[in-house]
Motif scaffolding. Structure first.
Motif, short mmCIF file in Angstrom:
data_model
loop_
_atom_site.label_atom_id
_atom_site.label_comp_id
_atom_site.label_asym_id
_atom_site.label_seq_id
_atom_site.Cartn_x
_atom_site.Cartn_y
_atom_site.Cartn_z
N VAL A 6 0.93 -1.15 -0.11
CA VAL A 6 -0.12 0.00 0.09
C VAL A 6 0.91 1.36 -0.02
O VAL A 6 1.78 1.38 0.81
CB VAL A 6 -0.65 -0.11 1.22
N ILE A 7 0.42 2.19 -0.95
CA ILE A 7 1.21 3.65 -0.98
C ILE A 7 0.32 4.66 -0.49
O ILE A 7 -0.55 4.89 -1.27
CB ILE A 7 2.04 3.64 -2.26
N PRO A 8 0.27 5.20 0.63
CA PRO A 8 -0.39 6.48 0.78
C PRO A 8 0.26 7.64 0.18
O PRO A 8 1.55 7.84 0.46
CB PRO A 8 -0.36 6.50 2.36
N SER A 9 -0.45 8.75 -0.79
CA SER A 9 0.22 9.51 -1.27
C SER A 9 -0.46 10.72 -1.17
O SER A 9 -1.71 10.69 -1.27
CB SER A 9 0.45 9.19 -2.61
N PHE A 10 0.04 11.94 -1.01
CA PHE A 10 -0.30 13.15 -1.28
C PHE A 10 0.59 14.45 -1.95
O PHE A 10 1.65 14.74 -1.15
CB PHE A 10 -1.05 13.64 -0.03
N ASN A 11 0.39 14.71 -2.96
CA ASN A 11 1.46 15.76 -3.43
C ASN A 11 2.78 15.29 -3.40
O ASN A 11 3.80 15.84 -3.17
CB ASN A 11 1.29 17.05 -2.86
N ALA A 28 8.89 -10.98 -7.66
CA ALA A 28 7.86 -11.28 -6.68
C ALA A 28 6.68 -11.18 -7.30
O ALA A 28 6.22 -10.13 -8.10
CB ALA A 28 8.07 -10.56 -5.24
N ASP A 29 5.64 -11.87 -6.82
CA ASP A 29 4.09 -11.77 -7.35
C ASP A 29 3.58 -10.41 -6.18
O ASP A 29 3.39 -10.70 -5.03
CB ASP A 29 3.34 -13.11 -6.72
N VAL A 30 3.39 -9.45 -6.89
CA VAL A 30 3.28 -8.06 -5.77
C VAL A 30 2.08 -7.26 -6.81
O VAL A 30 2.10 -7.21 -8.09
CB VAL A 30 4.62 -7.31 -5.90
N VAL A 31 1.32 -7.02 -6.11
CA VAL A 31 0.01 -6.06 -6.35
C VAL A 31 0.41 -4.82 -5.59
O VAL A 31 0.64 -4.66 -4.29
CB VAL A 31 -1.09 -6.45 -6.09
N LEU A 32 0.26 -3.47 -6.33
CA LEU A 32 0.71 -2.19 -5.58
C LEU A 32 -1.01 -1.57 -5.38
O LEU A 32 -1.48 -1.24 -6.43
CB LEU A 32 1.41 -1.42 -6.54
N ARG A 33 -1.09 -1.12 -4.57
CA ARG A 33 -2.43 -0.36 -4.10
C ARG A 33 -2.09 1.14 -3.55
O ARG A 33 -1.58 1.32 -2.65
CB ARG A 33 -3.26 -0.94 -2.99
N ILE A 34 -2.14 2.02 -4.42
CA ILE A 34 -1.90 3.58 -4.15
C ILE A 34 -3.25 4.19 -3.74
O ILE A 34 -4.17 4.24 -4.52
CB ILE A 34 -1.48 4.07 -5.50
N VAL A 35 -3.10 4.89 -2.63
CA VAL A 35 -4.29 5.44 -2.26
C VAL A 35 -3.87 7.02 -2.00
O VAL A 35 -3.21 7.48 -1.17
CB VAL A 35 -4.53 5.05 -0.65
N ASP A 36 -4.24 7.72 -2.96
CA ASP A 36 -3.83 9.20 -3.04
C ASP A 36 -5.16 10.15 -2.61
O ASP A 36 -6.06 9.86 -2.65
CB ASP A 36 -3.77 9.48 -4.49
N GLY A 37 -4.41 11.04 -1.79
CA GLY A 37 -5.42 11.87 -1.04
C GLY A 37 -6.06 12.95 -1.78
O GLY A 37 -6.64 14.01 -1.23
N HIS A 67 -5.44 6.95 7.67
CA HIS A 67 -6.88 6.59 7.22
C HIS A 67 -6.52 6.11 5.66
O HIS A 67 -7.10 5.16 5.52
CB HIS A 67 -7.66 7.83 7.06
N ALA A 68 -5.61 6.81 4.86
CA ALA A 68 -5.43 6.13 3.67
C ALA A 68 -4.84 4.65 3.71
O ALA A 68 -4.96 3.88 3.01
CB ALA A 68 -4.35 6.94 3.06
N ILE A 69 -4.05 4.52 4.86
CA ILE A 69 -3.23 3.30 5.03
C ILE A 69 -4.12 2.39 5.33
O ILE A 69 -4.20 0.91 4.68
CB ILE A 69 -2.12 3.32 5.81
N ASN A 70 -5.09 2.53 6.16
CA ASN A 70 -6.18 1.59 6.55
C ASN A 70 -7.19 1.02 5.48
O ASN A 70 -7.55 0.04 5.21
CB ASN A 70 -7.09 2.31 7.52
N ARG A 71 -7.43 2.39 4.56
CA ARG A 71 -8.20 2.12 3.39
C ARG A 71 -7.48 0.88 2.61
O ARG A 71 -8.12 0.09 2.08
CB ARG A 71 -8.69 3.18 2.82
N GLY A 72 -6.31 1.22 2.30
CA GLY A 72 -5.42 0.28 1.20
C GLY A 72 -5.42 -1.15 1.90
O GLY A 72 -5.54 -2.09 1.30
N MET A 73 -5.05 -1.21 3.26
CA MET A 73 -5.00 -2.54 3.90
C MET A 73 -6.33 -3.37 3.74
O MET A 73 -6.26 -4.56 3.50
CB MET A 73 -4.54 -2.41 5.24
N ARG A 74 -7.52 -2.80 4.06
CA ARG A 74 -8.64 -3.52 3.77
C ARG A 74 -8.91 -3.86 2.55
O ARG A 74 -9.46 -4.94 2.21
CB ARG A 74 -9.85 -2.33 4.24
#
Length: 270
Positions: A6-11, A28-37, A67-74
């Motif tokens: 999970v990547i939390p991001s803002f500007n 690796a078998d990897v998926v990337l979840r970016i949660v931009d604010g 909050h962004a990380i929690n969203r990404g983890m869910r």
């Protein structure tokens, strides 16, 4: 073994492509979840340009980093993650980091989380503050939970955990992180994880933590350490532990003042 990062991001458009590439280039078998604010810089243009099915992103206002990380983890739990982590949008993984973690977990099936060494990097990615890195490594390879209560020596970008551990330590509602914390939400998580199991220590640099003028931990060290102290009080009433925390905070504050003075003298930041 599927990793979801999970990547939390803002500007953070100046750094985000390097962060993303450091993940997608892993063996690796990897998926990337970016949660931009809801970034207002060129982040959205970059995100729209990504042509890789392993990257899933959203951009909308949120309640801050935790909050962004929690969203990404869910999202990660709902989409078949085996191993989870988050990587801030100005940090990056080193080559073979995920393969190293995967091999360590495969060889130690009893281990529920992994911690490695972490490089400290400047705005351009160059190595800095090696004395601090070596100190944290010294503490890491001698890990005990009692020591972790006295000092946070785990580097967030180099921590990974199995999904079962996340389910065991989550707060009510499935929240991984305490969203009331601004600086020490990772330390709070390590202390919850450490109460259940000791981490598997990998004595290898897995990631880089970038220090620059806009980074949160660069701007207010005192608030960061005071929040860490408040977090420790959640997990122990041992006055000896709390005294040790206060003493280490004073030493750390002195060390950072020295670093800042030296930086100003030679014309560099932090």
């Amino acid at each position: 073994m599927r990793f979801v990062i999970v990547i939390p991001s803002f500007n953070q458009a100046d750094f985000l492509p390097i962060t993303v590439n450091s993940i997608l280039s892993q063996d690796a078998d990897v998926v990337l979840r970016i949660v931009d604010g809801g970034s207002t810089d060129s982040t959205l243009s970059y995100l729209r340009s990504i042509d890789d099915r392993r990257v899933v992103w959203t951009s909308e206002p949120d309640g801050g980093q935790s909050h962004a990380i929690n969203r990404g983890m869910r999202w990660a739990i709902e989409h078949g993650a085996d191993v989870l982590a988050w990587l801030n949008s100005d940090d990056f993984y080193l080559p073979k980091a995920l393969a190293t973690v995967g091999e360590a977990l495969a060889a130690h099936t009893e281990a529920s989380w992994v911690v490695g060494d972490c490089r400290i990097a400047d705005v351009n990615g160059g190595r800095i503050r090696e004395t601090i890195r070596r100190y944290k490594r010294y503490r890491l390879v001698r890990y005990t939970y009692a020591a972790l209560l006295r000092e946070c020596f785990l580097s967030q970008p180099a921590v990974f955990w199995r999904i079962d551990l996340e389910r065991s330590v989550a707060y009510d509602g499935g929240r991984l992180l305490d969203e009331s914390l601004h600086y020490a939400m990772d330390y709070d998580l390590w202390l919850r994880m450490g109460r259940l199991a000791n981490p598997l220590i990998v004595d290898q640099q897995l990631a880089a933590f970038r220090v620059h003028g806009g980074s949160k931990t660069h701007t207010n060290h005192r608030a960061q350490f005071e929040e860490q102290y408040a977090v420790v009080q959640r997990y122990t009433e041992d006055l000896g532990v709390l005294r040790d925390q206060r003493r280490l905070i004073r030493r750390a504050m002195l060390g950072y003042r020295v670093l800042h003075c030296l930086g100003r003298r030679v014309g560099i930041g932090g």
